[in-house]
Motif scaffolding. Structure first.
Motif, PDB file in Angstrom:
ATOM      1  N   CYS A  77       0.835  -1.197   0.000  1.00  0.00           N
ATOM      2  CA  CYS A  77       0.000   0.000   0.000  1.00  0.00           C
ATOM      3  C   CYS A  77       0.873   1.251   0.000  1.00  0.00           C
ATOM      4  O   CYS A  77       1.826   1.364   0.788  1.00  0.00           O
ATOM      5  N   LEU A  78       0.545   2.193  -0.866  1.00  0.00           N
ATOM      6  CA  LEU A  78       1.282   3.451  -0.965  1.00  0.00           C
ATOM      7  C   LEU A  78       0.500   4.635  -0.407  1.00  0.00           C
ATOM      8  O   LEU A  78       1.082   5.611   0.060  1.00  0.00           O
ATOM      9  N   LYS A  79      -0.819   4.536  -0.463  1.00  0.00           N
ATOM     10  CA  LYS A  79      -1.670   5.657  -0.050  1.00  0.00           C
ATOM     11  C   LYS A  79      -3.054   5.116   0.265  1.00  0.00           C
ATOM     12  O   LYS A  79      -3.524   4.169  -0.386  1.00  0.00           O
ATOM     13  N   GLN A  81      -6.054   3.078   1.900  1.00  0.00           N
ATOM     14  CA  GLN A  81      -6.167   1.779   2.543  1.00  0.00           C
ATOM     15  C   GLN A  81      -6.629   0.722   1.549  1.00  0.00           C
ATOM     16  O   GLN A  81      -7.436   1.000   0.645  1.00  0.00           O
ATOM     17  N   SER A  94      -2.456   0.064   5.278  1.00  0.00           N
ATOM     18  CA  SER A  94      -2.260   1.494   5.095  1.00  0.00           C
ATOM     19  C   SER A  94      -0.884   1.706   4.478  1.00  0.00           C
ATOM     20  O   SER A  94      -0.155   0.743   4.217  1.00  0.00           O
ATOM     21  N   ALA A  95      -0.500   2.966   4.259  1.00  0.00           N
ATOM     22  CA  ALA A  95       0.741   3.267   3.562  1.00  0.00           C
ATOM     23  C   ALA A  95       1.926   2.559   4.206  1.00  0.00           C
ATOM     24  O   ALA A  95       2.150   2.651   5.411  1.00  0.00           O
ATOM     25  N   GLY A  96       2.677   1.810   3.412  1.00  0.00           N
ATOM     26  CA  GLY A  96       3.851   1.093   3.881  1.00  0.00           C
ATOM     27  C   GLY A  96       3.591  -0.327   4.327  1.00  0.00           C
ATOM     28  O   GLY A  96       4.534  -1.104   4.510  1.00  0.00           O
ATOM     29  N   SER A 116      -7.022   5.499  -3.006  1.00  0.00           N
ATOM     30  CA  SER A 116      -5.987   4.625  -2.467  1.00  0.00           C
ATOM     31  C   SER A 116      -5.086   4.148  -3.600  1.00  0.00           C
ATOM     32  O   SER A 116      -5.520   4.034  -4.745  1.00  0.00           O
ATOM     33  N   GLU A 117      -3.822   3.897  -3.251  1.00  0.00           N
ATOM     34  CA  GLU A 117      -2.833   3.466  -4.235  1.00  0.00           C
ATOM     35  C   GLU A 117      -2.055   2.281  -3.683  1.00  0.00           C
ATOM     36  O   GLU A 117      -1.767   2.213  -2.491  1.00  0.00           O
ATOM     37  N   MET A 118      -1.703   1.365  -4.572  1.00  0.00           N
ATOM     38  CA  MET A 118      -0.836   0.254  -4.186  1.00  0.00           C
ATOM     39  C   MET A 118       0.039  -0.124  -5.371  1.00  0.00           C
ATOM     40  O   MET A 118      -0.205   0.266  -6.513  1.00  0.00           O
ATOM     41  N   ASN A 200       4.062  -1.705   8.489  1.00  0.00           N
ATOM     42  CA  ASN A 200       5.070  -0.727   8.086  1.00  0.00           C
ATOM     43  C   ASN A 200       6.081  -0.440   9.195  1.00  0.00           C
ATOM     44  O   ASN A 200       5.710  -0.136  10.338  1.00  0.00           O
ATOM     45  N   VAL A 263       9.531   6.820  -3.039  1.00  0.00           N
ATOM     46  CA  VAL A 263       8.317   7.170  -2.301  1.00  0.00           C
ATOM     47  C   VAL A 263       8.470   8.464  -1.511  1.00  0.00           C
ATOM     48  O   VAL A 263       7.475   9.109  -1.189  1.00  0.00           O
TER      49      VAL A 263
END
Length: 353
Positions: A77-79, A81, A94-96, A116-118, A200, A263
């Motif tokens: 996950c980058l951003k 959820q 979540s991020a990380g 959200s981004e992954m 993370n 990142v």
């Protein structure tokens, strides 16, 4: 000397390094998904070793339980959820946060929230053809939120055909659990090929000079096929020690391709005979095997993810460094002993110049 080419989509050959900027790539919209898939590295660039695939989207339904006979999926996950199910476990990433889903694991994911981004690694390369098969080329800014077409007419026939054509076995009778709380075990690498989640910055970390490496998956967790790690570096004078402390040092992995996704901060990368390239958050560079490499921070703090079809840079740092128990960089670099570097480089199939 030439510049490393910045492209909008993968270049289709494993002979040259290239850079893809944030939100670029070969963009594919899967009908009704409220998301866009971005192919960043495909089997053509990695000699069918792996694919790196990004995805961004808005709140949607889970994609449906399935498993792969041979393909290994990971979710980073980058951003925002992402919910990820793996057999009888489920976590909200979540991020990380990271999830590894080896072959035979019944799994699905769900994008949560407005944006959200992954990013994921798929082994082996070539499986990304699945997205081209069921999806449509897309050239919008983000992804469509409104699609009135019928699932039964537009997507279901493609999914049925894809299940026969690709390594994907649907499991419609599988009953998933509700997302569960993170556990103490989610801060450890299992050391074997099994599904797991990693919170993370809670897993193992190694300090090599002024560089911190946090492995997310090693060859022990991937059946010898790949490694993924997060590397943190700094341009601060007190942290300029380690593998790439000298800008003239080059490292060449003879058999392993690498992709680096920035990142945070700014990173300078020398790759091959091209001029150095400065990369910012969201940019990815693919460095094919046999290409000279040097990486340095251009900002006070910089962080990037490393994807490789073998032990690669992540596991080299793991063997070079000592255990690091802080959640961020130290105030000063650790003592740096290069005596074992030559022997390690031979074990890792890389050479120094």
């Amino acid at each position: 000397m030439s510049m490393i080419e910045t492209v909008a989509r993968p270049i289709g050959t494993s002979l040259e390094p290239y850079i893809i900027s944030s939100q670029e790539g070969e963009i594919i919209y899967i009908p009704l998904s409220k998301s866009a898939t971005r192919l960043l590295v495909t089997g053509k660039e990695s000699d069918d070793a792996f694919a790196v695939v990004g995805s961004g989207g808005s709140q949607g339904d889970p994609i449906g339980f399935h498993y792969h006979r041979e393909a290994h999926d990971v979710f980073l996950c980058l951003k925002g959820q992402i919910n990820v199910w793996a057999d009888d476990q489920c976590r909200t990433l979540s991020a990380g946060d990271f999830a590894s889903v080896p072959p035979g694991t019944i799994h699905q994911y769900q994008i949560v929230g407005p944006h959200s981004e992954m990013v994921g690694l798929i082994m082996p390369g070539g499986w990304e053809e699945f997205f081209r098969f069921i999806g449509e080329p897309y050239d919008g800014a983000t992804w469509p939120l409104e699609d009135d077409r019928s699932f039964f007419e537009v997507l279901l026939p493609k999914l049925k055909a894809a299940a026969e054509k690709f390594d994907m076995v649907p499991c419609p009778q599988h009953r998933g659990v509700e997302p569960q709380s993170w556990e103490e075990g989610d801060s450890k690498l299992p050391g074997s090929l099994k599904p797991y989640f990693l919170k993370n910055a809670t897993g193992p970390a190694y300090l090599a000079g002024g560089t911190v490496c946090r492995p997310l998956a090693t060859t022990a967790e991937s059946g010898g096929k790949f490694s993924i790690g997060q590397i943190e570096i700094s341009s601060h004078p007190q942290l300029r020690a380690g593998l790439f402390a000298s800008s003239s040092r080059r490292l060449t992995f003879e058999h392993v391709h690498h992709a680096f996704l920035v990142v945070e901060g700014e990173v300078q990368v020398h790759a091959g005979t091209s001029n150095a390239a400065d990369l910012h958050a969201g940019q990815l560079i693919f460095v094919p095997k046999g290409t000279e490499l040097c990486i340095a921070a251009r900002s006070r703090f910089a962080s990037f993810y490393v994807f490789a079809n073998g032990p690669g840079l992540t596991e080299l740092y793991q063997h070079l460094g000592c255990a690091h128990h802080l959640s961020t960089l130290p105030e000063r670099a650790a003592a740096w002993d290069e005596s074992g570097l030559v022997a390690l480089s031979k074990n890792f199939g890389c050479r120094l110049s």
